[in-house]
Motif scaffolding. Structure first.
Motif, PDB file in Angstrom:
ATOM      1  N   LEU A   1       0.733  -1.178  -0.150  1.00  0.00           N
ATOM      2  CA  LEU A   1       0.019   0.051  -0.118  1.00  0.00           C
ATOM      3  C   LEU A   1       0.873   1.435  -0.086  1.00  0.00           C
ATOM      4  CD1 LEU A   1      -3.074   0.726   2.272  1.00  0.00           C
ATOM      5  CD2 LEU A   1      -1.297   2.228   2.117  1.00  0.00           C
ATOM      6  N   VAL A   2       1.674   1.311   0.857  1.00  0.00           N
ATOM      7  CA  VAL A   2       2.756   2.450   0.777  1.00  0.00           C
ATOM      8  C   VAL A   2       3.456   2.862  -0.324  1.00  0.00           C
ATOM      9  CG1 VAL A   2       4.894   3.253   1.956  1.00  0.00           C
ATOM     10  CG2 VAL A   2       3.122   2.344   3.398  1.00  0.00           C
ATOM     11  N   GLN A   3       3.958   1.524  -1.023  1.00  0.00           N
ATOM     12  CA  GLN A   3       4.567   1.778  -2.241  1.00  0.00           C
ATOM     13  C   GLN A   3       3.634   2.467  -3.398  1.00  0.00           C
ATOM     14  OE1 GLN A   3       7.858   1.183  -2.424  1.00  0.00           O
ATOM     15  NE2 GLN A   3       7.721   1.035  -0.434  1.00  0.00           N
ATOM     16  N   ALA A   4       2.374   1.872  -3.418  1.00  0.00           N
ATOM     17  CA  ALA A   4       1.581   2.289  -4.433  1.00  0.00           C
ATOM     18  C   ALA A   4       1.063   3.648  -4.025  1.00  0.00           C
ATOM     19  CB  ALA A   4       0.108   1.327  -4.204  1.00  0.00           C
ATOM     20  N   VAL A   5       0.904   4.134  -2.601  1.00  0.00           N
ATOM     21  CA  VAL A   5       0.554   5.665  -2.430  1.00  0.00           C
ATOM     22  C   VAL A   5       1.514   6.454  -3.072  1.00  0.00           C
ATOM     23  CG1 VAL A   5       0.535   7.088  -0.671  1.00  0.00           C
ATOM     24  CG2 VAL A   5      -0.811   5.052  -0.526  1.00  0.00           C
ATOM     25  N   GLN A   6       3.148   5.852  -2.801  1.00  0.00           N
ATOM     26  CA  GLN A   6       4.225   6.836  -3.247  1.00  0.00           C
ATOM     27  C   GLN A   6       3.908   7.003  -4.766  1.00  0.00           C
ATOM     28  OE1 GLN A   6       7.906   6.563  -0.963  1.00  0.00           O
ATOM     29  NE2 GLN A   6       7.235   4.660  -0.560  1.00  0.00           N
ATOM     30  N   ALA A   7       3.872   5.758  -5.602  1.00  0.00           N
ATOM     31  CA  ALA A   7       3.746   5.850  -6.973  1.00  0.00           C
ATOM     32  C   ALA A   7       2.500   6.899  -7.285  1.00  0.00           C
ATOM     33  CB  ALA A   7       3.194   4.585  -7.482  1.00  0.00           C
ATOM     34  N   LEU A   8       1.378   6.872  -6.527  1.00  0.00           N
ATOM     35  CA  LEU A   8       0.155   7.607  -6.927  1.00  0.00           C
ATOM     36  C   LEU A   8       0.823   9.197  -6.794  1.00  0.00           C
ATOM     37  CD1 LEU A   8      -2.922   8.039  -7.432  1.00  0.00           C
ATOM     38  CD2 LEU A   8      -3.085   7.979  -4.933  1.00  0.00           C
ATOM     39  N   ALA A   9       1.422   9.431  -5.797  1.00  0.00           N
ATOM     40  CA  ALA A   9       1.801  10.849  -5.217  1.00  0.00           C
ATOM     41  C   ALA A   9       2.708  11.438  -6.394  1.00  0.00           C
ATOM     42  CB  ALA A   9       2.390  10.761  -3.793  1.00  0.00           C
ATOM     43  N   VAL A  10       3.756  10.592  -7.031  1.00  0.00           N
ATOM     44  CA  VAL A  10       4.747  11.023  -7.704  1.00  0.00           C
ATOM     45  C   VAL A  10       4.020  11.676  -8.969  1.00  0.00           C
ATOM     46  CG1 VAL A  10       6.548  10.337  -9.216  1.00  0.00           C
ATOM     47  CG2 VAL A  10       6.906   9.676  -7.057  1.00  0.00           C
ATOM     48  N   LEU A  11       3.017  10.472  -9.483  1.00  0.00           N
ATOM     49  CA  LEU A  11       2.369  11.160 -10.839  1.00  0.00           C
ATOM     50  C   LEU A  11       1.437  12.240 -10.585  1.00  0.00           C
ATOM     51  CD1 LEU A  11       2.626   9.968 -13.587  1.00  0.00           C
ATOM     52  CD2 LEU A  11       0.207   8.620 -13.031  1.00  0.00           C
ATOM     53  N   ALA A  12       0.433  12.086  -9.487  1.00  0.00           N
ATOM     54  CA  ALA A  12      -0.441  13.280  -9.386  1.00  0.00           C
ATOM     55  C   ALA A  12       0.282  14.643  -9.002  1.00  0.00           C
ATOM     56  CB  ALA A  12      -1.226  12.938  -7.952  1.00  0.00           C
ATOM     57  N   ASN A  13       1.240  14.626  -8.328  1.00  0.00           N
ATOM     58  CA  ASN A  13       1.984  15.967  -7.806  1.00  0.00           C
ATOM     59  C   ASN A  13       2.742  16.348  -9.017  1.00  0.00           C
ATOM     60  OD1 ASN A  13       0.928  15.515  -5.241  1.00  0.00           O
ATOM     61  ND2 ASN A  13       3.137  14.712  -4.295  1.00  0.00           N
ATOM     62  N   TRP A  14       3.298  15.563 -10.001  1.00  0.00           N
ATOM     63  CA  TRP A  14       3.893  16.298 -11.213  1.00  0.00           C
ATOM     64  C   TRP A  14       2.611  16.945 -11.984  1.00  0.00           C
ATOM     65  CZ3 TRP A  14       2.609  13.358 -15.907  1.00  0.00           C
ATOM     66  CH2 TRP A  14       3.203  14.139 -17.046  1.00  0.00           C
ATOM     67  N   LEU A  15       1.423  16.234 -12.204  1.00  0.00           N
ATOM     68  CA  LEU A  15       0.388  16.893 -12.971  1.00  0.00           C
ATOM     69  C   LEU A  15      -0.055  18.380 -12.106  1.00  0.00           C
ATOM     70  CD1 LEU A  15      -1.452  14.043 -13.902  1.00  0.00           C
ATOM     71  CD2 LEU A  15      -0.274  15.227 -15.466  1.00  0.00           C
ATOM     72  N   PHE A  16      -0.137  18.150 -10.812  1.00  0.00           N
ATOM     73  CA  PHE A  16      -0.531  19.204 -10.164  1.00  0.00           C
ATOM     74  C   PHE A  16       0.452  20.288  -9.998  1.00  0.00           C
ATOM     75  CE2 PHE A  16      -0.839  21.673  -6.037  1.00  0.00           C
ATOM     76  CZ  PHE A  16      -2.198  22.043  -6.009  1.00  0.00           C
ATOM     77  N   GLN A  17       1.831  20.059 -10.166  1.00  0.00           N
ATOM     78  CA  GLN A  17       2.791  21.159 -10.110  1.00  0.00           C
ATOM     79  C   GLN A  17       2.849  21.727 -11.435  1.00  0.00           C
ATOM     80  OE1 GLN A  17       4.528  22.423  -7.698  1.00  0.00           O
ATOM     81  NE2 GLN A  17       5.153  23.844  -9.049  1.00  0.00           N
ATOM     82  N   THR A  18       2.535  21.031 -12.474  1.00  0.00           N
ATOM     83  CA  THR A  18       2.364  21.434 -14.055  1.00  0.00           C
ATOM     84  C   THR A  18       1.378  22.629 -13.939  1.00  0.00           C
ATOM     85  OG1 THR A  18       2.833  19.413 -14.810  1.00  0.00           O
ATOM     86  CG2 THR A  18       1.701  20.944 -16.183  1.00  0.00           C
ATOM     87  N   GLU A  19       0.169  22.324 -13.521  1.00  0.00           N
ATOM     88  CA  GLU A  19      -1.039  23.328 -13.358  1.00  0.00           C
ATOM     89  C   GLU A  19      -0.315  24.545 -12.346  1.00  0.00           C
ATOM     90  OE1 GLU A  19      -4.989  22.081 -12.769  1.00  0.00           O
ATOM     91  OE2 GLU A  19      -4.602  20.139 -12.844  1.00  0.00           O
ATOM     92  N   VAL A  20       0.096  24.286 -11.495  1.00  0.00           N
ATOM     93  CA  VAL A  20       0.583  25.562 -10.532  1.00  0.00           C
ATOM     94  C   VAL A  20       1.579  26.478 -11.455  1.00  0.00           C
ATOM     95  CG1 VAL A  20       2.065  26.206  -8.290  1.00  0.00           C
ATOM     96  CG2 VAL A  20       0.421  24.290  -8.558  1.00  0.00           C
ATOM     97  N   ASP A  21       2.462  25.631 -12.083  1.00  0.00           N
ATOM     98  CA  ASP A  21       3.513  26.596 -12.835  1.00  0.00           C
ATOM     99  C   ASP A  21       2.836  27.546 -13.902  1.00  0.00           C
ATOM    100  OD1 ASP A  21       5.661  25.502 -11.690  1.00  0.00           O
ATOM    101  OD2 ASP A  21       5.956  23.726 -13.285  1.00  0.00           O
ATOM    102  N   LEU A  22       1.335  26.914 -14.360  1.00  0.00           N
ATOM    103  CA  LEU A  22       0.614  27.734 -15.555  1.00  0.00           C
ATOM    104  C   LEU A  22       0.375  29.001 -14.654  1.00  0.00           C
ATOM    105  CD1 LEU A  22      -0.476  27.380 -18.460  1.00  0.00           C
ATOM    106  CD2 LEU A  22      -2.649  26.386 -17.286  1.00  0.00           C
TER     107      LEU A  22
END
Length: 306
Positions: free
Chosen positions: A120-141
């Motif tokens: 579960l912890v590994q899957a959460v980290q995978a989820l966070a990496v992908l989601a936070n990259w996409l979120f940061q892309t929006e923040v940069d915009l």
């Protein structure tokens, strides 16, 4: 570790501050679905959420979660780095022992539950990496023209998503790293989940009733044994990619503290300062991060709205 709501430490997924990996799965999923580019990565996110749900199910006891589930999950997430470091040098079968060494969990917690929680912890980290990259892309915009982007986000979501896509394409190296790190974490998560299932079978053995499938057990045991070296290689490969994320988390902590202290100073000096001016002064005079980032931290710290 009796408190099922024990905090997991600092974790933000797609702009949502997570306090419980057990009880806030619906909220996390909703935050991820609100990402502008979520449709393009729907399968990736579904894969991660499915595995998280499978792993969480190991804590079900007659349709409700064990009272220890929340605290064990929270503790393992906080201790993920030292656990991962030692797992990388151990064989897969020793995973429960490594977890117990660091987390001091109750002996009544089954090995299958510990290994499933690791998945579960590994899957959460995978989820966070992908989601936070996409979120940061929006923040940069938002750095381009904040007022325009805010209006566009509300008035024309399709056009907004198109602009986010353009922003995404500006730095493909960051995307490559995010996607590769996601895959490494998910690889570790799948192997751990398979191992958890193996442990669960052994815990439920009842030869007298003839319910134990020897053939199936041996097949999975052999598959696990032969995948041990591959598991170690994947864990080692993930080290280089996970370190930048750990450093990023430390940077988040430092910047949040700096914004908080700056806000307290400026409000003390000018109790009637507006929210807009507070953000502007912290960005321009204190030189801490960008406007969207500062605003996010001020909201998190309870300084906005004012």
């Amino acid at each position: 570790m009796d408190d099922e709501n024990m905090p997991i430490g600092i974790l933000e997924i797609a702009g949502y501050d997570v306090s419980s990996l057990l009880w806030e799965q619906d909220e996390i999923e909703q935050a991820v679905k609100e990402l502008a580019l979520f449709p393009q990565f729907r399968e990736h996110f579904t894969e991660a959420f499915d595995l998280i749900n499978y792993a969480t199910s190991f804590w079900l006891e007659e349709l409700s979660y064990s009272e220890r589930a929340g605290s064990v999950i929270a503790t393992m997430f906080r201790l993920r780095d030292p656990i991962d470091e030692h797992v990388g040098y151990a064989d897969a079968a020793s995973l429960p022992a490594v977890i117990r060494q660091f987390s001091s969990v109750d002996r009544t917690v089954a090995d299958s539950q510990l290994v499933a929680t690791y998945a579960l912890v590994q899957a959460v980290q995978a989820l966070a990496v992908l989601a936070n990259w996409l979120f940061q892309t929006e923040v940069d915009l938002y750095d381009l023209d904040e007022d325009l982007i805010v209006h566009l986000h509300a008035a024309d979501p399709k056009k907004y998503a198109e602009l986010v896509q353009v922003e995404r394409l500006k730095n493909r190296d960051v995307e490559i790293e995010a996607r590769e790190t996601f895959r490494v974490f998910m690889g570790d998560a799948y192997r751990a989940y398979m191992l958890a299932d193996l442990y669960k079978q052994t815990e439920n053995i009842d030869v007298s009733k003839g319910t134990f499938n020897v053939s199936s057990f041996l097949h999975k045991a052999l598959k696990t044994a032969f995948s041990a070296k591959a598991y170690q290689r994947a864990s080692s490969a993930g080290k280089a990619n996970s370190k930048p994320e750990s450093e990023k988390q430390q940077t988040v902590v430092r910047n949040f503290a700096r914004v908080t202290q700056a806000a307290k100073r400026r409000i003390a000096a000018n109790p009637t300062i507006s929210g807009a001016d507070l953000v502007k002064e912290i960005v321009e005079k204190d030189g801490i991060a960008t406007i969207p980032t500062v605003r996010k931290y001020l909201k998190k710290g309870g300084f906005l709205p004012r």
